[in-house]
Design a protein around this motif. Structure first.
Motif, mmCIF file in Angstrom:
data_model
loop_
_atom_site.group_PDB
_atom_site.id
_atom_site.type_symbol
_atom_site.label_atom_id
_atom_site.label_comp_id
_atom_site.label_asym_id
_atom_site.label_seq_id
_atom_site.Cartn_x
_atom_site.Cartn_y
_atom_site.Cartn_z
ATOM 1 N N CYS A 45 19.302 12.995 10.485
ATOM 2 C CA CYS A 45 19.850 13.252 11.972
ATOM 3 C C CYS A 45 20.114 14.734 12.197
ATOM 4 C CB CYS A 45 21.232 12.621 12.130
ATOM 5 S SG CYS A 45 21.845 12.603 13.825
ATOM 6 N N CYS A 46 18.928 15.444 12.735
ATOM 7 C CA CYS A 46 19.123 16.766 13.006
ATOM 8 C C CYS A 46 18.703 16.922 14.615
ATOM 9 C CB CYS A 46 17.803 17.385 12.080
ATOM 10 S SG CYS A 46 16.299 16.704 12.284
ATOM 11 N N CYS A 47 18.770 18.279 15.062
ATOM 12 C CA CYS A 47 18.450 18.527 16.424
ATOM 13 C C CYS A 47 17.877 19.785 16.460
ATOM 14 C CB CYS A 47 19.972 18.779 17.079
ATOM 15 S SG CYS A 47 19.647 19.428 18.823
ATOM 16 N N GLY A 48 16.969 20.109 17.490
ATOM 17 C CA GLY A 48 16.070 21.300 17.677
ATOM 18 C C GLY A 48 16.613 21.727 19.042
ATOM 19 N N LEU A 49 16.810 23.181 19.128
ATOM 20 C CA LEU A 49 17.344 23.549 20.419
ATOM 21 C C LEU A 49 16.326 24.507 20.973
ATOM 22 C CD1 LEU A 49 21.252 24.610 19.705
ATOM 23 C CD2 LEU A 49 20.182 22.387 20.873
ATOM 24 N N CYS A 109 16.959 18.261 21.357
ATOM 25 C CA CYS A 109 16.366 17.102 21.047
ATOM 26 C C CYS A 109 17.018 16.783 19.736
ATOM 27 C CB CYS A 109 14.913 17.298 21.150
ATOM 28 S SG CYS A 109 13.891 15.868 20.365
ATOM 29 N N VAL A 110 17.398 15.347 19.900
ATOM 30 C CA VAL A 110 18.000 15.020 18.321
ATOM 31 C C VAL A 110 17.224 13.708 17.751
ATOM 32 C CG1 VAL A 110 20.026 13.629 17.312
ATOM 33 C CG2 VAL A 110 20.185 15.416 18.958
ATOM 34 N N VAL A 115 12.223 6.142 13.759
ATOM 35 C CA VAL A 115 12.819 7.554 14.467
ATOM 36 C C VAL A 115 13.211 7.282 15.852
ATOM 37 C CG1 VAL A 115 12.334 10.012 14.879
ATOM 38 C CG2 VAL A 115 11.276 8.829 12.890
ATOM 39 N N GLN A 116 14.522 7.610 16.177
ATOM 40 C CA GLN A 116 14.828 7.570 17.431
ATOM 41 C C GLN A 116 15.065 8.975 17.908
ATOM 42 O OE1 GLN A 116 18.513 5.392 17.590
ATOM 43 N NE2 GLN A 116 17.366 3.146 17.252
ATOM 44 N N LYS A 117 14.579 9.188 19.461
ATOM 45 C CA LYS A 117 14.692 10.626 19.815
ATOM 46 C C LYS A 117 15.168 10.593 21.006
ATOM 47 C CE LYS A 117 11.166 11.889 22.074
ATOM 48 N NZ LYS A 117 9.717 12.234 22.545
ATOM 49 N N GLU A 118 16.513 11.470 21.208
ATOM 50 C CA GLU A 118 17.373 11.576 22.186
ATOM 51 C C GLU A 118 17.187 13.116 22.613
ATOM 52 O OE1 GLU A 118 21.076 9.756 22.769
ATOM 53 O OE2 GLU A 118 20.816 8.434 20.981
ATOM 54 N N THR A 119 16.720 13.199 23.938
ATOM 55 C CA THR A 119 16.858 14.512 24.669
ATOM 56 C C THR A 119 17.601 14.919 25.799
ATOM 57 O OG1 THR A 119 14.334 14.728 23.899
ATOM 58 C CG2 THR A 119 15.254 16.185 25.289
#
Length: 416
Positions: free
Chosen positions: A7-11, A21-22, A31-35
């Protein structure tokens, strides 16, 4: 490809908003993506922190974009594992030209451990950097104001700078203040000279004769006031820097043993490097990070450009200044190295090489906590004594001499 962070995030950080974006990897590998997009206002950033905690995010990556990443980093520091990546390294894949795609790409790279984090110093070191860099700006601004002052004097045909070495010195300052006050008599102005400059009073009397008007007096008065403010500001900032480096006085004293390093330069070095250099595995890694080593670019068995890479520009600047000073010292190893390289490769390359050597010396001084040990001006000659002798003998033989060498204890070194 192995997933290192489930579980990681890009900013993707901009001036007014942040796109987050997580990526969450489940047990079955899906993989689940939440933005989401947040404002860079503090309250919105705190909402982003709550959202990331609710998703179970542990690692966050961002680009070092201008200065916009700093407030976000300061807010997230200590709450997550943070990585600040080089934007050039992270944007080499084409076709990702939207903010959402950028954030997703950063998260994807972080998920697989493909982002190499930049060195981010502690908050105390960052604050110290702000002070030393601000003082450097003040020094540069003082130089610019001094140049403008000389331009006004040239416009008035007052050739004071042609006689006085330092236009900001005590004698020049007294003469300028008298000119602003309305004094026009050349002899009276020349009598304001102090110290060794009094021997040039006749020349000064000729230099101050010009077309000095009220317009010039106003400009010079403003510029002198500006210089006074800059001097006072530099003194205040320097006092604050000394106060914050009280615990590192021993490190400053060790650095001061190196030819060319003054207290101001040592303070800048400690602000940019810190006192703990264990983060760098070797002196070569430190030189590469600072951008003080030749580039390594090879293709088809041919060595291409050896241009130095982009590194810490503030550190490079002070190292070049130190190299300039060290190159003019007498009977030192550093001056001998500079002359040796400058004769073959030119002065600019010699300064870079000397700055690299000084940085390596600094690394060993701070890691070993030992003072600098002078090798001497004849170090390179003693390193390969036979080759030096052969080279000098050949030069004399080309001039038509027959040369034989004898030790100094038995006679002269050279007998023709």
């Amino acid at each position: 490809m192995q997933v290192l962070y489930p579980c990681c995030c890009g900013l993707d950080i901009h001036k007014k908003f942040v796109v987050a974006c997580v990526l969450t990897t489940s047990a079955d590998g899906s993989v689940q993506k939440e933005t989401r997009t947040f404002s860079t206002m503090t309250n919105d950033l705190l909402s982003m922190v709550d959202w990331l905690h609710s998703l179970g995010c542990t690692h966050i990556a961002m680009e070092s974009t201008s200065a916009y990443w700093r407030p976000v980093y300061n807010l997230l520091e200590g709450l997550f594992e943070l990585l600040v990546g080089n934007a050039y390294h992270m944007k080499t894949v084409p076709g990702r030209k939207t903010d959402v795609k950028d954030a997703e790409w950063i998260a994807e790279l972080l998920r697989h451990g493909l982002i190499r984090g930049s060195f981010i110093p502690s908050p105390e070191e960052r604050h110290l950097r702000d002070l030393t860099r601000y003082r450097t700006h003040l020094v540069e601004e003082r130089a610019r104001i001094t140049n403008r002052l000389q331009a006004v004097l040239e416009d008035a045909n007052v050739k004071l700078a042609s006689v006085v070495t330092d236009i900001r010195g005590a004698s020049a300052r007294a003469i300028l203040q008298a000119l602003v006050a309305g004094e026009t008599d050349p002899s009276t102005l020349a009598e304001l000279a102090r110290g060794r400059l009094r021997s040039k009073r006749e020349l000064l009397a000729q230099a101050v004769i010009g077309h000095f008007t009220a317009h010039h007096a106003f400009l010079i008065s403003e510029q002198l006031s500006h210089l006074d403010y800059l001097d006072e500001a530099m003194e205040r900032v320097s006092s604050e820097i000394e106060k914050r480096l009280q615990d590192d006085r021993s490190a400053i004293e060790l650095l001061d043993t190196v030819p060319g390093i003054s207290q101001r330069a040592a303070e800048i070095l400690l602000a940019e490097l810190g006192t703990d250099l264990s983060r760098f595995p070797s002196a070569k890694h430190l030189a590469s990070w600072a951008g003080m080593c030749p580039g390594n670019k090879e293709s088809g068995g041919k060595r291409l450009s050896g241009k130095t890479r982009h590194g810490n520009s503030w550190l490079r600047q002070v190292l070049i200044e130190i190299a300039h000073v060290a190159s003019k010292t007498k009977d030192t190893y550093l001056a001998a190295q500079y002359r040796r390289i400058a004769a073959r490769r030119g002065k600019k390359r010699a300064l870079i090489a000397l700055g690299h050597t000084i940085l390596v010396i600094i690394y060993h001084i701070l890691t070993r906590r030992e003072p600098y040990r002078e090798l001497g001006v004849s170090y390179f000659d003693e390193l390969d004594r036979q080759r030096v002798e052969q080279r000098l003998v050949r030069r004399l033989e080309r001039l038509g001499y027959t040369v034989s060498l004898q030790p100094a204890a038995l006679g002269s070194k050279l007998a023709a």
